[in-house]
Design a protein around this motif. Structure first.
Motif: not given
Length: 526
Positions: A211-217
């Motif tokens: 989830i964190g990675a998707e928000m950042a991406a």
């Protein structure tokens, strides 16, 4: 002030054991259910706000920020700043080099969402349950569906263009490219799964991992300075609240970067006037409070920022002698020419809960604008905040955009304390209007003897730049009186925010709650 029962209106809600007031009936019920299951006011507040993130998606979301104040008998008031920051690599110079003069609707308006970490910390400090239990109602509504309420449907229609501009937002928050109608049943399966992950893994499951990675991406693809590390490193913090005394009542606010200081400055100005002698609905009262607001907001726009970057101490801004000096600038017969403040325009949910032990929670959660940036994550269905739009790109200002920095924040919960005990937990939504809303509630109840519901219902007024904007229900005589004092009066296109209030009667052992008719919500007690 007694109510005329022949006219439309609603009575305050009175109960003894516990009470919740929110902007949506399903959220109020979620809070009451939590209280009756043995949860604290904090457990109930988190259950309610998570529900609101599902059933009022234009007004709030898990991709936004949160502030809370908690009053527990025998303890100091506890505050938590759950607002997010800009990226560690954020650069004012880079944006100016790109030709930007304001953050506006650019991708740099996205800051790290602080709400989920704040919910977890609030539960750890004041709850009996964890996120797994508090999120159950929200998960149920996201997964199985909820009927769209009237005000929610209106807001959804208003922001449909913003949602259509983003494919993921269109996928998750529109139906065949259109907003739902009042009474339609909506489901958010992706958001339900995200909430389940948070329930199982805690806040870490939101800020780290997929989830964190998707928000950042999602934001990196559009040129944001934010990285996965910025999301993973986010932490809110407990804060010492600030306050001022107005006619024996202490109004308690979150310190900067919140704008609660603005309400305190306004009260320090207004205590120098005999408000009780003025008609609560008349032009003199409207004019005086508007003039105090213009001064208060000029102070806000000059000084308030991330507290680490402020140049004038909060204590100096709350000095009573300075408040009296500001009051001397007001002419009761003429509108002053003062710097305009940023045009209002955000959406937020405020709620309050008081439990049987008389712990009071004042709680606010926001995406800033309607549906935030309108940018949504493809897989997890998270709408991202645009709170960074409150940074300035003016040089040499304490609120100038920069690395790892919180912007000026409009959302502010409030408590009113008397002799060390919580007299009232309340808040008013509505972006920049919120300090004005706090002051109006205090004046309506303290100076004019209104009950909690009357104080909320009372016609509201504020300013947008050089315009003085009043709600329907403001009398023609008051409008004419304002014009005679130099106000350029306009009628509000939409109501000024919404509000919730719970007042504690310690002598009789009762709670009295009110909820704003400008929203779909209600107060309930048991």
């Amino acid at each position: 002030m007694s109510r005329d029962f022949q006219l439309p209106g609603r009575s305050p809600v009175i109960a003894s054991n516990g009470m919740a007031a929110t902007s949506h009936p399903l959220a109020t019920l979620a809070a009451i259910d939590m209280l009756r299951e043995g949860g604290t006011a904090a457990d109930a507040a988190v259950a309610a706000v998570a529900t609101l993130c599902v059933v009022e998606p234009a007004m709030t979301g898990i991709g936004g920020d949160c502030y809370t104040l908690v009053s527990k008998p025998g303890h100091d008031v506890w505050g938590y700043n759950g607002s997010g920051r800009s990226g560690a690599k954020a650069s004012y110079e880079a944006l100016r080099a790109q030709g930007l003069t304001e953050i506006g609707t650019s991708i740099h308006a996205v800051t790290v969402p602080g709400a989920i970490e704040a919910w977890e910390q609030i539960l750890k400090a004041h709850g009996r349950f964890g996120l797994d239990r508090a999120l159950r109602p929200a998960i149920q509504y996201a997964e199985n569906g909820f009927p769209v309420a009237a005000r929610v449907a209106r807001d959804w229609r208003y922001y449909v263009g913003k949602l259509k501009a983003n494919p993921a937002a269109t996928k998750h928050y529109l139906v065949n490219g259109e907003p739902p109608q009042e009474g339609d049943v909506m489901r958010f399966p992706a958001l339900a799964q995200t909430l389940k992950t948070i329930a199982a893994k805690g806040a870490k499951g939101f800020y780290e991992g997929e989830i964190g990675a998707e928000m950042a991406a999602t934001v990196a693809a559009r040129g944001s300075f934010l990285t996965e590390e910025d999301f993973a490193n986010h932490r809110g913090n407990a804060v010492t609240p600030i306050s001022t005394n107005y006619r024996g009542l202490d109004l308690v606010e979150i310190p900067p970067n919140g704008q609660g200081l603005t309400a305190l400055v306004m009260l320090n100005i207004l205590e120098n006037f005999d408000l009780k002698s003025l008609d609560p609905y008349g032009p003199e009262r409207f004019h005086l409070v508007l003039e105090a607001a213009r001064l208060g907001f000029a102070v806000r726009d000059t000084h308030i920022a991330d507290e680490l970057h402020m140049r004038t101490p909060v204590a100096a801004l709350l000095d009573k002698a300075w408040g009296k000096k500001l009051a001397s600038l007001i002419d009761m017969n003429k509108r002053a020419k003062l710097p305009p403040h940023p045009a209002p325009g955000s959406n937020t949910v405020y709620l309050t809960v008081v439990d049987k032990d008389r712990t009071a929670v004042s709680f606010i959660n926001s995406l800033y604008s309607g549906f935030g940036t309108g940018i949504c994550t493809e897989k997890s269905g998270i709408l991202l905040t645009n709170r960074g739009a409150c940074f300035t790109l003016a040089p040499d200002h304490p609120n100038t955009f920069g690395p790892d920095k919180r912007p000026l924040h409009t959302i502010i919960p409030a408590l009113a304390m008397r002799n060390g005990r919580c007299d009232m937990s309340f808040g008013v939504m509505g972006a920049h209007y919120q300090p004005m809303g706090h002051v109006q509630i205090i004046l309506n109840m303290l100076d004019y003897g209104m009950d909690v519901q009357q104080a909320i219902d009372c016609p509201r007024f504020f300013f947008e730049g050089e315009k003085t904007v009043v709600e329907n229900g403001t009398s023609r005589a008051t409008i004419d009186g304002l014009k005679a004092r130099g106000h350029d009066v306009a009628m509000a296109d939409s109501p000024w925010g919404g509000g919730q209030t719970i007042k504690i009667d310690w002598d009789r052992g009762t709670l009295t709650g009110g909820s704003d008719p400008r929203k779909d919500g209600c107060a309930l007690g048991y």
